[in-house]
Design a protein around this motif. Structure first.
Motif, PDB file in Angstrom:
ATOM      1  N   LEU A 104      12.178 -67.744  42.114  1.00  0.00           N
ATOM      2  CA  LEU A 104      12.508 -68.862  41.215  1.00  0.00           C
ATOM      3  C   LEU A 104      12.957 -70.082  42.012  1.00  0.00           C
ATOM      4  CD1 LEU A 104      14.306 -66.947  38.314  1.00  0.00           C
ATOM      5  CD2 LEU A 104      11.939 -67.767  38.388  1.00  0.00           C
ATOM      6  N   MET A 105      13.733 -69.837  43.070  1.00  0.00           N
ATOM      7  CA  MET A 105      14.150 -70.974  43.902  1.00  0.00           C
ATOM      8  C   MET A 105      12.945 -71.618  44.588  1.00  0.00           C
ATOM      9  SD  MET A 105      16.463 -71.430  47.234  1.00  0.00           S
ATOM     10  CE  MET A 105      14.969 -71.087  48.138  1.00  0.00           C
ATOM     11  N   GLN A 106      12.015 -70.770  45.035  1.00  0.00           N
ATOM     12  CA  GLN A 106      10.805 -71.343  45.670  1.00  0.00           C
ATOM     13  C   GLN A 106       9.990 -72.140  44.653  1.00  0.00           C
ATOM     14  OE1 GLN A 106       8.573 -68.754  48.259  1.00  0.00           O
ATOM     15  NE2 GLN A 106      10.390 -67.570  48.744  1.00  0.00           N
ATOM     16  N   GLN A 107       9.918 -71.597  43.428  1.00  0.00           N
ATOM     17  CA  GLN A 107       9.194 -72.318  42.370  1.00  0.00           C
ATOM     18  C   GLN A 107       9.884 -73.655  42.061  1.00  0.00           C
ATOM     19  OE1 GLN A 107       8.717 -69.695  38.985  1.00  0.00           O
ATOM     20  NE2 GLN A 107       8.114 -71.373  37.643  1.00  0.00           N
ATOM     21  N   LEU A 108      11.211 -73.626  42.024  1.00  0.00           N
ATOM     22  CA  LEU A 108      11.948 -74.864  41.741  1.00  0.00           C
ATOM     23  C   LEU A 108      11.719 -75.888  42.853  1.00  0.00           C
ATOM     24  CD1 LEU A 108      13.911 -76.407  39.891  1.00  0.00           C
ATOM     25  CD2 LEU A 108      15.790 -75.480  41.256  1.00  0.00           C
ATOM     26  N   GLU A 109      11.730 -75.435  44.107  1.00  0.00           N
ATOM     27  CA  GLU A 109      11.496 -76.371  45.214  1.00  0.00           C
ATOM     28  C   GLU A 109      10.135 -77.052  45.056  1.00  0.00           C
ATOM     29  OE1 GLU A 109      12.268 -74.195  48.890  1.00  0.00           O
ATOM     30  OE2 GLU A 109      14.399 -74.712  48.771  1.00  0.00           O
ATOM     31  N   LYS A 110       9.134 -76.256  44.699  1.00  0.00           N
ATOM     32  CA  LYS A 110       7.781 -76.826  44.531  1.00  0.00           C
ATOM     33  C   LYS A 110       7.757 -77.810  43.355  1.00  0.00           C
ATOM     34  CE  LYS A 110       4.715 -73.450  46.613  1.00  0.00           C
ATOM     35  NZ  LYS A 110       5.519 -72.205  46.718  1.00  0.00           N
ATOM     36  N   GLN A 111       8.367 -77.400  42.238  1.00  0.00           N
ATOM     37  CA  GLN A 111       8.330 -78.272  41.058  1.00  0.00           C
ATOM     38  C   GLN A 111       9.112 -79.572  41.280  1.00  0.00           C
ATOM     39  OE1 GLN A 111       8.992 -76.654  37.192  1.00  0.00           O
ATOM     40  NE2 GLN A 111       7.687 -74.896  37.529  1.00  0.00           N
ATOM     41  N   LEU A 112      10.234 -79.468  41.987  1.00  0.00           N
ATOM     42  CA  LEU A 112      11.003 -80.689  42.260  1.00  0.00           C
ATOM     43  C   LEU A 112      10.216 -81.619  43.172  1.00  0.00           C
ATOM     44  CD1 LEU A 112      14.631 -79.268  42.707  1.00  0.00           C
ATOM     45  CD2 LEU A 112      13.887 -80.901  40.961  1.00  0.00           C
ATOM     46  N   SER A 113       9.543 -81.041  44.176  1.00  0.00           N
ATOM     47  CA  SER A 113       8.746 -81.889  45.086  1.00  0.00           C
ATOM     48  C   SER A 113       7.659 -82.619  44.307  1.00  0.00           C
ATOM     49  CB  SER A 113       8.106 -81.047  46.195  1.00  0.00           C
ATOM     50  OG  SER A 113       9.112 -80.442  46.959  1.00  0.00           O
ATOM     51  N   ALA A 114       7.012 -81.908  43.382  1.00  0.00           N
ATOM     52  CA  ALA A 114       5.953 -82.553  42.588  1.00  0.00           C
ATOM     53  C   ALA A 114       6.558 -83.599  41.650  1.00  0.00           C
ATOM     54  CB  ALA A 114       5.192 -81.496  41.791  1.00  0.00           C
ATOM     55  N   TYR A 115       7.659 -83.255  41.003  1.00  0.00           N
ATOM     56  CA  TYR A 115       8.281 -84.162  40.029  1.00  0.00           C
ATOM     57  C   TYR A 115       8.743 -85.453  40.707  1.00  0.00           C
ATOM     58  CZ  TYR A 115      11.437 -85.751  36.331  1.00  0.00           C
ATOM     59  OH  TYR A 115      12.068 -86.500  35.365  1.00  0.00           O
ATOM     60  N   LEU A 116       9.317 -85.299  41.896  1.00  0.00           N
ATOM     61  CA  LEU A 116       9.867 -86.477  42.591  1.00  0.00           C
ATOM     62  C   LEU A 116       8.840 -87.142  43.502  1.00  0.00           C
ATOM     63  CD1 LEU A 116      13.328 -84.934  43.573  1.00  0.00           C
ATOM     64  CD2 LEU A 116      12.906 -86.608  41.772  1.00  0.00           C
ATOM     65  N   ASP A 117       7.704 -86.468  43.678  1.00  0.00           N
ATOM     66  CA  ASP A 117       6.681 -86.945  44.604  1.00  0.00           C
ATOM     67  C   ASP A 117       7.247 -87.106  46.023  1.00  0.00           C
ATOM     68  OD1 ASP A 117       4.187 -87.665  45.414  1.00  0.00           O
ATOM     69  OD2 ASP A 117       4.337 -89.752  44.780  1.00  0.00           O
ATOM     70  N   SER A 126       7.643 -84.897  49.946  1.00  0.00           N
ATOM     71  CA  SER A 126       6.850 -83.905  50.671  1.00  0.00           C
ATOM     72  C   SER A 126       7.472 -82.508  50.602  1.00  0.00           C
ATOM     73  CB  SER A 126       6.646 -84.342  52.121  1.00  0.00           C
ATOM     74  OG  SER A 126       7.889 -84.554  52.726  1.00  0.00           O
ATOM     75  N   ASP A 127       8.794 -82.423  50.481  1.00  0.00           N
ATOM     76  CA  ASP A 127       9.435 -81.106  50.451  1.00  0.00           C
ATOM     77  C   ASP A 127      10.831 -81.238  49.840  1.00  0.00           C
ATOM     78  OD1 ASP A 127       9.789 -78.416  50.867  1.00  0.00           O
ATOM     79  OD2 ASP A 127       9.860 -78.521  53.053  1.00  0.00           O
ATOM     80  N   THR A 128      11.314 -80.142  49.301  1.00  0.00           N
ATOM     81  CA  THR A 128      12.677 -80.082  48.734  1.00  0.00           C
ATOM     82  C   THR A 128      13.322 -78.813  49.256  1.00  0.00           C
ATOM     83  OG1 THR A 128      11.887 -81.091  46.678  1.00  0.00           O
ATOM     84  CG2 THR A 128      13.995 -79.942  46.563  1.00  0.00           C
ATOM     85  N   VAL A 129      14.515 -78.944  49.816  1.00  0.00           N
ATOM     86  CA  VAL A 129      15.238 -77.744  50.264  1.00  0.00           C
ATOM     87  C   VAL A 129      16.454 -77.580  49.348  1.00  0.00           C
ATOM     88  CG1 VAL A 129      16.337 -76.546  52.185  1.00  0.00           C
ATOM     89  CG2 VAL A 129      14.507 -78.200  52.649  1.00  0.00           C
ATOM     90  N   CYS A 130      16.406 -76.585  48.472  1.00  0.00           N
ATOM     91  CA  CYS A 130      17.498 -76.371  47.518  1.00  0.00           C
ATOM     92  C   CYS A 130      18.684 -75.697  48.200  1.00  0.00           C
ATOM     93  CB  CYS A 130      17.017 -75.504  46.352  1.00  0.00           C
ATOM     94  SG  CYS A 130      16.018 -76.431  45.186  1.00  0.00           S
ATOM     95  N   LEU A 131      19.875 -76.111  47.775  1.00  0.00           N
ATOM     96  CA  LEU A 131      21.097 -75.619  48.418  1.00  0.00           C
ATOM     97  C   LEU A 131      22.168 -75.292  47.379  1.00  0.00           C
ATOM     98  CD1 LEU A 131      20.875 -78.291  51.189  1.00  0.00           C
ATOM     99  CD2 LEU A 131      20.776 -75.833  51.612  1.00  0.00           C
ATOM    100  N   ALA A 132      23.281 -74.768  47.878  1.00  0.00           N
ATOM    101  CA  ALA A 132      24.341 -74.305  46.978  1.00  0.00           C
ATOM    102  C   ALA A 132      25.029 -75.444  46.231  1.00  0.00           C
ATOM    103  CB  ALA A 132      25.375 -73.523  47.784  1.00  0.00           C
ATOM    104  N   ASN A 133      25.120 -76.613  46.852  1.00  0.00           N
ATOM    105  CA  ASN A 133      25.746 -77.778  46.212  1.00  0.00           C
ATOM    106  C   ASN A 133      25.452 -79.037  47.040  1.00  0.00           C
ATOM    107  OD1 ASN A 133      27.853 -77.880  48.325  1.00  0.00           O
ATOM    108  ND2 ASN A 133      28.543 -75.996  47.350  1.00  0.00           N
ATOM    109  N   GLY A 134      25.873 -80.177  46.528  1.00  0.00           N
ATOM    110  CA  GLY A 134      25.600 -81.445  47.215  1.00  0.00           C
ATOM    111  C   GLY A 134      26.412 -81.598  48.487  1.00  0.00           C
ATOM    112  N   THR A 135      27.595 -81.009  48.507  1.00  0.00           N
ATOM    113  CA  THR A 135      28.439 -81.117  49.705  1.00  0.00           C
ATOM    114  C   THR A 135      27.788 -80.364  50.869  1.00  0.00           C
ATOM    115  OG1 THR A 135      30.341 -81.196  48.238  1.00  0.00           O
ATOM    116  CG2 THR A 135      30.797 -80.771  50.554  1.00  0.00           C
ATOM    117  N   SER A 136      27.303 -79.146  50.599  1.00  0.00           N
ATOM    118  CA  SER A 136      26.645 -78.402  51.691  1.00  0.00           C
ATOM    119  C   SER A 136      25.360 -79.112  52.107  1.00  0.00           C
ATOM    120  CB  SER A 136      26.399 -76.940  51.320  1.00  0.00           C
ATOM    121  OG  SER A 136      25.623 -76.837  50.162  1.00  0.00           O
ATOM    122  N   ALA A 159      18.583 -71.479  40.061  1.00  0.00           N
ATOM    123  CA  ALA A 159      17.195 -71.964  40.091  1.00  0.00           C
ATOM    124  C   ALA A 159      16.561 -71.855  38.708  1.00  0.00           C
ATOM    125  CB  ALA A 159      16.390 -71.182  41.122  1.00  0.00           C
ATOM    126  N   ALA A 160      16.859 -70.764  37.990  1.00  0.00           N
ATOM    127  CA  ALA A 160      16.315 -70.585  36.637  1.00  0.00           C
ATOM    128  C   ALA A 160      16.783 -71.730  35.740  1.00  0.00           C
ATOM    129  CB  ALA A 160      16.769 -69.243  36.067  1.00  0.00           C
TER     130      ALA A 160
END
Ligand code: T4K
Length: 359
Positions: free
Chosen positions: A38-51, A53-63, A234-235
């Motif tokens: 699900l996290m991998q799917q979210l990374e792909k969908q966010l990259s497409a949505y934001l146009d 090249s890549d999105t690396v999802c993390l635990a929070n904005g501070t990290s 991610a869900a």
């Protein structure tokens, strides 16, 4: 009967049944974390949505900011803004760099590029500007300064999800952009965040750093930490992404309602270009702090809880003290963020405007 409290924000949540569908998937596979599907799917969908090249999802904005500083191997002074949430500066300190605060612009409340130039020393390694309340910083001038002085740029784009500058995602600016998907943000995964970069090597390094420094064969190749996004977050992210366009449209309309409702008041709004803003906050600048305090008190008496984002400015906080920054000090003492969220009713906005106007 006492009125229901109205807080500064409320999370925007997609349909519960969609979330339950994902939970059933998690329950049947038992995969809850560790670069899950699900996290991998979210990374792909966010990259497409934001146009991007890549999105690396993390635990929070501070990290996200801490790993960005790590991934760029920064050491020394990092020039940043004092008009922000504490996490912008504390992540610099946690990565053993020194924040150097410079003043902000009086109209859009972001870091003043002229002041950046004046603060550069032999120890400066990077600039960490914040797109405060989603209004873009002067990205062009900042990138020229960085190029000229050979500095890295990490944007704190925690507020700026969905914003475009010159037609492209704001996340594409800087060496790395970091955002937050906290419950109080326009787009949330409960807790969460992400880093964005056009450099595949940097993205690969941030992916290793978020997972204890493991490479794909589970060898430790870097000094990492645990900053992974869970499958449950991610869900939620997948569910909330579907409604995000609508959330933005609703908020823009509400922001405009506030503006017309406050037209007769002695208040000003942040300066921004209407197509480069996500309307995630409703900050209002009063003429004096005394006025702000009276408005805050009058609203609280009606069970309405605006927030003083961001007061006091970070450079005056314990452990961060530095010289005087008059614009940041003045702006910070006079800004109140009024309630703004998806399910806020037009009548509630009208009521808030009436109270502000009467004070
Ligand atoms: N950079 C910037 C510029 C940031 O603004 C932030 C975070 C970061 C970096 C770091 O990102 P994260 O590491 O947090 O992902 C909030 C948030 O905790 C924080 O994420 C956010 N900025 C900051 C501006 O605000 P508070 O002190 O406002 O939280 P709290 O609990 O008082 O919530 C405010 C209101 O929101 C409540 O009155 C009710 C509502 N609320 C809150 C939560 C947590 C809900 O309805 N549901 C909830 O679950 O800090």
């Amino acid at each position: 009967m006492e009125k229901e409290p109205v807080y500064v924000t409320k999370p925007s949540l997609g349909p519960l049944e969609d979330f339950v569908g994902y939970l059933e998937q998690i329950w049947s596979t038992g995969v809850m974390t560790h670069n899950g599907p699900l996290m991998q799917q979210l990374e792909k969908q966010l990259s497409a949505y934001l146009d991007v090249s890549d999105t690396v999802c993390l635990a929070n904005g501070t990290s996200a900011m801490q790993l960005a500083i790590r991934a760029l191997d920064l050491q020394g002074e990092v020039i940043t803004t004092p008009f922000t949430f504490i996490a912008s500066a504390s992540s610099i300190v946690w990565e053993r760099c020194t924040p150097v605060f410079v003043d902000i612009e009086p109209g859009n409340w972001n870091i003043d590029p002229l002041k950046i130039e004046q603060a550069i020393t032999a120890r400066t390694c990077a600039i960490l500007p914040v797109h405060v309340f989603s209004a873009p910083c002067d990205v062009k001038t900042i990138s020229e300064i960085a190029r000229h002085h050979d500095l890295k740029v990490i944007y704190d784009a925690a507020h700026a999800m969905c914003v475009k500058v010159n037609g492209q995602s704001i996340m594409r600016y800087g060496d790395i952009s970091c955002t937050s998907f906290h419950a109080t943000k326009i787009y949330n995964t409960c807790e969460g965040g992400a880093c964005f970069s056009d450099d595949p090597a940097l993205n690969a390094r941030i992916r290793r750093l978020r997972f204890f420094g493991f490479d794909e064969e589970k060898n430790v190749v870097d000094a990492g930490i645990n900053a992974k996004m869970t499958e449950i977050s991610a869900a939620l992210g997948l569910v909330n992404l579907k409604g995000l366009d609508q959330v933005q449209m609703n908020r823009r309309r509400m922001y405009q309602l506030y503006q017309s409702g406050l037209v007769s008041c002695a208040v000003t709004f942040q300066q921004f270009n209407a197509t480069e803003y996500n309307y995630s906050y409703m900050p209002v600048l009063f003429e004096s702090e005394e006025q702000l305090l009276r408005v805050e008190k009058a609203l609280q008496a009606e069970n309405i809880f605006p927030r003083r984002y961001f007061y006091p400015p970070v450079h005056t906080m314990a452990g961060f003290q530095s010289g005087s920054l008059p614009v940041a000090e003045s702006v910070s003492s006079r800004i109140l963020c009024l309630p703004l969220y998806d399910s806020l009713q037009d009548e509630e906005i009208a009521g808030i405007c009436r109270i502000v106007s009467s004070v």
